[in-house]
Design a protein around this motif. Structure first.
Motif, PDB file in Angstrom:
ATOM      1  N   VAL A   1      34.751  33.524  31.684  1.00 54.11           N
ATOM      2  CA  VAL A   1      36.093  34.097  31.816  1.00 54.11           C
ATOM      3  C   VAL A   1      36.098  35.551  31.343  1.00 54.11           C
ATOM      4  CG1 VAL A   1      38.448  33.957  30.908  1.00 54.11           C
ATOM      5  CG2 VAL A   1      37.296  31.899  31.680  1.00 54.11           C
ATOM      6  N   GLY A   2      35.431  35.816  30.234  1.00 54.06           N
ATOM      7  CA  GLY A   2      35.342  37.190  29.736  1.00 54.06           C
ATOM      8  C   GLY A   2      34.589  38.098  30.684  1.00 54.06           C
TER       9      GLY A   2
ATOM     10  N   HIS B   1      38.381  42.670  42.521  1.00 52.26           N
ATOM     11  CA  HIS B   1      39.811  42.776  42.832  1.00 52.26           C
ATOM     12  C   HIS B   1      40.387  41.374  42.997  1.00 52.26           C
ATOM     13  CE1 HIS B   1      39.303  47.048  43.354  1.00 52.26           C
ATOM     14  NE2 HIS B   1      38.241  46.794  44.102  1.00 52.26           N
ATOM     15  N   ALA B   2      41.659  41.227  42.672  1.00 54.23           N
ATOM     16  CA  ALA B   2      42.300  39.914  42.753  1.00 54.23           C
ATOM     17  C   ALA B   2      42.260  39.362  44.172  1.00 54.23           C
ATOM     18  CB  ALA B   2      43.739  40.003  42.260  1.00 54.23           C
ATOM     19  N   GLY B   3      42.315  40.217  45.179  1.00 53.40           N
ATOM     20  CA  GLY B   3      42.257  39.775  46.563  1.00 53.40           C
ATOM     21  C   GLY B   3      40.918  39.160  46.928  1.00 53.40           C
ATOM     22  N   ASP B   4      39.851  39.553  46.223  1.00 47.78           N
ATOM     23  CA  ASP B   4      38.535  38.970  46.482  1.00 47.78           C
ATOM     24  C   ASP B   4      38.480  37.512  46.045  1.00 47.78           C
ATOM     25  OD1 ASP B   4      37.732  41.445  47.359  1.00 47.78           O
ATOM     26  OD2 ASP B   4      36.776  41.996  45.458  1.00 47.78           O
ATOM     27  N   VAL B   5      39.246  37.160  45.033  1.00 47.10           N
ATOM     28  CA  VAL B   5      39.216  35.806  44.494  1.00 47.10           C
ATOM     29  C   VAL B   5      40.233  34.912  45.184  1.00 47.10           C
ATOM     30  CG1 VAL B   5      39.493  34.437  42.399  1.00 47.10           C
ATOM     31  CG2 VAL B   5      38.452  36.695  42.273  1.00 47.10           C
TER      32      VAL B   5
ATOM     33  N   PHE C   1      36.984  42.666  36.373  1.00 47.12           N
ATOM     34  CA  PHE C   1      38.290  42.995  36.921  1.00 47.12           C
ATOM     35  C   PHE C   1      38.827  44.282  36.293  1.00 47.12           C
ATOM     36  CE2 PHE C   1      42.963  42.531  36.842  1.00 47.12           C
ATOM     37  CZ  PHE C   1      43.195  42.507  38.202  1.00 47.12           C
ATOM     38  N   LEU C   2      38.706  44.417  34.973  1.00 46.65           N
ATOM     39  CA  LEU C   2      39.213  45.607  34.292  1.00 46.65           C
ATOM     40  C   LEU C   2      38.382  46.847  34.606  1.00 46.65           C
ATOM     41  CD1 LEU C   2      40.174  44.117  30.820  1.00 46.65           C
ATOM     42  CD2 LEU C   2      41.702  44.833  32.663  1.00 46.65           C
ATOM     43  N   ASP C   3      37.092  46.676  34.890  1.00 46.78           N
ATOM     44  CA  ASP C   3      36.249  47.799  35.273  1.00 46.78           C
ATOM     45  C   ASP C   3      36.534  48.269  36.695  1.00 46.78           C
ATOM     46  OD1 ASP C   3      34.933  48.106  32.912  1.00 46.78           O
ATOM     47  OD2 ASP C   3      33.172  46.930  33.510  1.00 46.78           O
ATOM     48  N   GLY C   4      37.190  47.437  37.483  1.00 44.50           N
ATOM     49  CA  GLY C   4      37.486  47.788  38.866  1.00 44.50           C
ATOM     50  C   GLY C   4      36.432  47.304  39.840  1.00 44.50           C
ATOM     51  N   ASP C   5      35.443  46.541  39.367  1.00 42.39           N
ATOM     52  CA  ASP C   5      34.408  46.022  40.252  1.00 42.39           C
ATOM     53  C   ASP C   5      34.850  44.792  41.014  1.00 42.39           C
ATOM     54  OD1 ASP C   5      32.715  47.990  39.354  1.00 42.39           O
ATOM     55  OD2 ASP C   5      31.812  46.728  37.808  1.00 42.39           O
TER      56      ASP C   5
END
Length: 72
Positions: free
Chosen positions: A35-36, A48-52, A42-46
């Motif tokens: 999870v971390g 995106h929520a749309g990918d998941v 996600f926070l680094d920008g690598d």
């Protein structure tokens, strides 16, 4: 920090959790580590929520669904 050092630290943390806390603690540390990791990507920008959470298209599932094949 290199990925090798990060992997070493993660392996040591899992080893300590498994040794001192048992298998349940090992699984908990592994799950929270995953999870971390995902949160960090996600926070680094690598990531995106749309990918998941993107729905899959018919082309991505394969053409056997389009032809109506019932093979298992």
């Amino acid at each position: 920090m290199s990925m090798a050092v990060a992997g070493l630290l993660a392996g040591m943390a899992l080893g300590f959790a498994g040794y001192f806390g048992g298998f349940g603690a090992f699984l908990l540390v592994a799950a929270l580590g995953a999870v971390g990791f995902i949160g960090g990507r996600f926070l680094d920008g690598d990531l995106h929520a749309g990918d998941v959470f993107r729905p899959r298209d018919r082309e991505e599932r394969g053409d056997r669904h389009d032809r109506g094949d019932r093979r298992r």
